[in-house]
Write a protein that holds these residues in place. Sequence first.
Motif, PDB file in Angstrom:
ATOM      1  N   UNK A  18      -0.159   5.574   1.858  1.00 16.24           N
ATOM      2  CA  UNK A  18       0.319   6.456   2.928  1.00 16.24           C
ATOM      3  C   UNK A  18      -0.709   6.540   4.061  1.00 16.24           C
ATOM      4  N   UNK A  19      -2.002   6.708   3.716  1.00 13.50           N
ATOM      5  CA  UNK A  19      -3.022   6.801   4.769  1.00 13.50           C
ATOM      6  C   UNK A  19      -3.050   5.537   5.604  1.00 13.50           C
ATOM      7  N   UNK A  61       6.176  11.013  10.772  1.00 14.79           N
ATOM      8  CA  UNK A  61       5.798   9.673  10.303  1.00 14.79           C
ATOM      9  C   UNK A  61       5.263   9.750   8.874  1.00 14.79           C
ATOM     10  N   UNK A  62       4.354  10.708   8.623  1.00 10.63           N
ATOM     11  CA  UNK A  62       3.771  10.821   7.278  1.00 10.63           C
ATOM     12  C   UNK A  62       4.861  11.152   6.264  1.00 10.63           C
ATOM     13  N   UNK A  63       5.775  12.062   6.636  1.00  8.11           N
ATOM     14  CA  UNK A  63       6.824  12.454   5.692  1.00  8.11           C
ATOM     15  C   UNK A  63       7.700  11.262   5.329  1.00  8.11           C
ATOM     16  N   UNK A  64       8.012  10.384   6.305  1.00  5.25           N
ATOM     17  CA  UNK A  64       8.844   9.225   5.945  1.00  5.25           C
ATOM     18  C   UNK A  64       8.106   8.301   4.992  1.00  5.25           C
ATOM     19  N   UNK A  65       6.792   8.103   5.237  1.00  7.99           N
ATOM     20  CA  UNK A  65       6.000   7.269   4.318  1.00  7.99           C
ATOM     21  C   UNK A  65       6.022   7.861   2.911  1.00  7.99           C
ATOM     22  N   UNK A  66       5.856   9.196   2.834  1.00  7.61           N
ATOM     23  CA  UNK A  66       5.794   9.830   1.520  1.00  7.61           C
ATOM     24  C   UNK A  66       7.144   9.731   0.812  1.00  7.61           C
ATOM     25  N   UNK A  95       7.243   6.313  -0.710  1.00  8.26           N
ATOM     26  CA  UNK A  95       6.396   6.222  -1.898  1.00  8.26           C
ATOM     27  C   UNK A  95       7.034   6.963  -3.069  1.00  8.26           C
ATOM     28  N   UNK A  96       7.581   8.155  -2.787  1.00  7.97           N
ATOM     29  CA  UNK A  96       8.188   8.963  -3.840  1.00  7.97           C
ATOM     30  C   UNK A  96       9.362   8.240  -4.490  1.00  7.97           C
ATOM     31  N   UNK A  97      10.225   7.627  -3.651  1.00  5.08           N
ATOM     32  CA  UNK A  97      11.376   6.903  -4.202  1.00  5.08           C
ATOM     33  C   UNK A  97      10.914   5.714  -5.036  1.00  5.08           C
ATOM     34  N   UNK A  98       9.847   5.005  -4.564  1.00  7.42           N
ATOM     35  CA  UNK A  98       9.328   3.866  -5.322  1.00  7.42           C
ATOM     36  C   UNK A  98       8.782   4.316  -6.664  1.00  7.42           C
TER      37      UNK A  98
END
Lengths: 205, 210
Positions: free
Chosen positions: B52-53, B79-84, B87-90
């Motif tokens: 995410x970073x 932007x950060x929320x979409x990345x998270x 990651x969460x779904x993965x």
Amino acid sequence: MQEIINIFIKSVFIDNMIFALFIGMCSYLAVSKTVKTSIGLGVAVIFVQIITVPINYFLLEHVMKPGALSWLGDSFKEVDLTFLSFMVYIATIAAMTQLVEMIIEKFSPALYNSLGIFLPLIAVNCAILAGSLFMEQREYKNIGEVLSWGLGSGVGWMLAIVSLAAVREKLKYNKIPAPLRGIGITFIITGLMGIAFMSFLGIKV
Amino acid sequence: MSILSSKNFKLLSNPLNMENPVTVQILGICSALAVTTKLKPAIVMGLSVLVVTAFSNLVISAMRNYIPPRIRIIVQLVVVASMVILVDQLLRAFVYDVSKQLSVYVGLIITNCIIMGRLEAFAMGNKPWPSFIDGVGNGIGYSVILIVVAFIRELFGSGAVLGYQVVPQSFYDGGYVNNGMMIMPTMALVLVGVIIWIQRSFNKELIEKD
């Protein structure tokens, strides 16, 4: 009614945000140098918490849950938007802190002067987001329980930061090993306070 | 410009020691403490934060000239929320059990101060590639502390490493007992305090002035 009081007691003492869940640590460590500022931040957190948690609960129940959109018509019955919850929560929080800041500035300049600088900080305080995430995870049943959790978690957080600030004010007069000075000893003190809070685990609610 | 010039290499190595996000900048403590009772969730958490970073640094840095300064916090959060969410779904798809253990702490990556801190301090003023490297470096610095704390807690708390029993049965027969204190949340705080203490004893310039 009893359930609501139980949730409050539980969220203040047993599931304390700082000592049991480690949430909101960044501002807890950074802003706990004096009692006065930590009271200001604590009040701001409680304030935002009791506004955002119920709003997010409402959004979850009536927009995002599977079947929550059925009030729009039959074709929306199957829609499940829960994967968007992070985005919705953080947007609510960012918008609400902005709104609260503007309202306070307009109607109560005195309160704004004491809380003002903390409100923008709160948008990125994990305690607020965690309030909404735990609300979703623990599946509280009605608005009373949700409000009780929001208020309780905020009060627990404030209790923790104010007591740490009081300890740190006294700490100035002590001789601490140089490498441990400042943040190192603060971690260890928080650990010891956490052990003290573990004694609340015995309460059955 | 080479891909890993000495300047870029510094961006990668500095966060490991002198500018470590956890022990020196004191950022992202919440998740660092909560997920470290076992080694496996700690590694997964470290990797998620690294991804995410790095990628939100890259995206924000590429957009930095188009973001109006007044609403930059909201843009960054989105932007950060979409990345998270990605990651969460993965995590849910591939390591469901770990994702269950991490519970809300995956979502809390959004408000992890490391990410907001790096976006504000670095990505808003630098080109995409150095920002990406900076994100990777800080992600690694964060993961290292997580892994050290989780290793100590799992070894002494449950006598295992990565779920495999390493303390032999004969020890237990001879009266050895797992230290239940290590599993408790509070020991994580004390351990990080001790890590800071050790690190600052070696790097005198990190010691705080009164």
